[in-house]
Write an enzyme that holds these catalytic residues in place. Structure first.
Site, PDB file in Angstrom:
ATOM      1  N   ASP A  67       0.839  -1.198   0.000  1.00  0.00           N
ATOM      2  CA  ASP A  67       0.000   0.000   0.000  1.00  0.00           C
ATOM      3  C   ASP A  67       0.872   1.245   0.000  1.00  0.00           C
ATOM      4  O   ASP A  67       2.100   1.173  -0.048  1.00  0.00           O
ATOM      5  CB  ASP A  67      -0.998  -0.018   1.167  1.00  0.00           C
ATOM      6  CG  ASP A  67      -0.301  -0.058   2.524  1.00  0.00           C
ATOM      7  OD1 ASP A  67       0.818   0.487   2.645  1.00  0.00           O
ATOM      8  OD2 ASP A  67      -0.891  -0.616   3.482  1.00  0.00           O
ATOM      9  N   LYS A  89      -4.684   3.365  -1.985  1.00  0.00           N
ATOM     10  CA  LYS A  89      -5.711   4.265  -2.496  1.00  0.00           C
ATOM     11  C   LYS A  89      -5.189   5.693  -2.395  1.00  0.00           C
ATOM     12  O   LYS A  89      -4.371   6.004  -1.525  1.00  0.00           O
ATOM     13  CB  LYS A  89      -7.019   4.108  -1.730  1.00  0.00           C
ATOM     14  CG  LYS A  89      -6.944   4.449  -0.249  1.00  0.00           C
ATOM     15  CD  LYS A  89      -8.284   4.200   0.425  1.00  0.00           C
ATOM     16  CE  LYS A  89      -8.231   4.577   1.898  1.00  0.00           C
ATOM     17  NZ  LYS A  89      -9.493   4.346   2.590  1.00  0.00           N
ATOM     18  N   MET A 202      -4.992   8.087  11.819  1.00  0.00           N
ATOM     19  CA  MET A 202      -5.942   8.480  10.769  1.00  0.00           C
ATOM     20  C   MET A 202      -6.839   9.623  11.249  1.00  0.00           C
ATOM     21  O   MET A 202      -8.061   9.532  11.250  1.00  0.00           O
ATOM     22  CB  MET A 202      -6.794   7.266  10.356  1.00  0.00           C
ATOM     23  CG  MET A 202      -5.959   6.109   9.845  1.00  0.00           C
ATOM     24  SD  MET A 202      -6.933   4.644   9.430  1.00  0.00           S
ATOM     25  CE  MET A 202      -7.518   4.143  11.062  1.00  0.00           C
TER      26      MET A 202
END
Length: 294
Positions: A67, A89, A202
């Site tokens: 990732d 992403k 996050m």
């Protein structure tokens, strides 16, 4: 007199004809031995903070699925000829590729390949590694989980902030910052407000909401807080402010994901312990003197 009843003799043609009349013929190629998937924690970034086990598996892997929180120097450890697949992403995108990732891991393992699923930090700490392990189990794929150094601990450490301290903090809680905008969420903000040290992952776009919720549940607005951007990456940045000002200071500094929010009295130690920058390993070994190694 015994009579021997011998079976009738069939020609090769008769045998084929009987076989075709009683069952379907099918052809299967050579059986492919099932592969294995390793869910490997890549740590906070640099290759020298990857575990020895993780590095060993990278050198053996046929396929590496990674990732966006994995540095290229870690990928460089993969063996020549390995298939390297990016499945991250874009920053700011909330669209999940999880099902696509799950299916890819199963498909590559069914091809008989050794697969390393390389995930930033630790696979089982807010990294959806548990979901991937469940999917592999449900599809009969052999797997192993290899721990990594999580940014929940590495980011404060990189800023000289110990998450526990004999005189300041006896407990630490790690939580996602995503739930700050959810009503209701699974986080008990009243309980969190009473914990010595809080670490939020996050959280960049929810710092103001996190601070507001904590203060609304009794946390002192003057509690020190720090936001650590990209710990151990070249663009690492640290900002420190009271809880009621941390969102404003982070916005002024243009802090970007990934970043880790630390709240608690231990943040005061950043001023003392965060000034010493780690020397490269080669310099440390040189400083140790001839004949010594670290």
């Amino acid at each position: 007199m015994d009579i021997c009843r011998c079976p009738p003799r069939f020609s090769r043609y008769d045998i084929i004809k009987v076989s075709l009349s009683t069952r379907k013929l099918s052809w299967r190629g050579p059986a492919v031995a099932a592969g294995k998937v390793y869910l490997v924690g890549a740590g906070p970034g640099p290759a020298d903070l990857l575990t020895v086990r993780g590095a060993e598996l990278l050198r053996r892997a046929d396929v590496v699925v990674y990732d966006r929180l994995v540095q290229f120097e870690v990928l460089a450890l993969a063996r020549p000829g390995a298939e390297i697949i990016y499945m991250g992403k874009p920053v700011g995108s909330h669209a999940s590729r999880q099902q696509e990732i799950n299916e890819l891991l199963v498909r590559k393992a069914q091809e008989g390949k050794t697969v390393v699923r390389l995930k930033g930090g630790d696979p089982f700490l807010l990294g959806r590694g548990g979901e991937e392990a469940e999917y592999l189990h449900e599809h009969g794929i052999d797997f192993e989980v290899v721990p990594g150094v999580s940014s929940a601990l590495a980011a404060p450490l990189s800023a000289g902030i110990p998450v526990t301290h004999r005189e300041m903090a006896s407990a630490v809680v790690i939580a996602t910052g995503h739930e700050a905008r959810q009503e209701p969420g699974r986080l008990d903000w009243g309980a969190l407000a009473r914990i010595d040290t809080l670490v939020f992952l996050m959280c960049v776009h929810n710092v103001a909401r996190i601070a507001a919720r904590l203060m609304a549940h009794g946390r002192d607005p003057k509690t020190p807080a720090a936001l650590v951007q990209a710990a151990y990456w070249p663009h690492q940045q640290v900002v420190v402010a009271p809880l009621d000002k941390i969102a404003e200071v982070a916005e002024e500094a243009a802090i970007q994901p990934p970043a880790t929010l630390v709240v608690g009295e231990v943040v005061r130690l950043h001023e003392k312990l965060g000034r010493r920058e780690a020397a490269p390993l080669s310099q440390e070994a040189e400083a140790a003197g001839p004949g010594l190694s670290l």
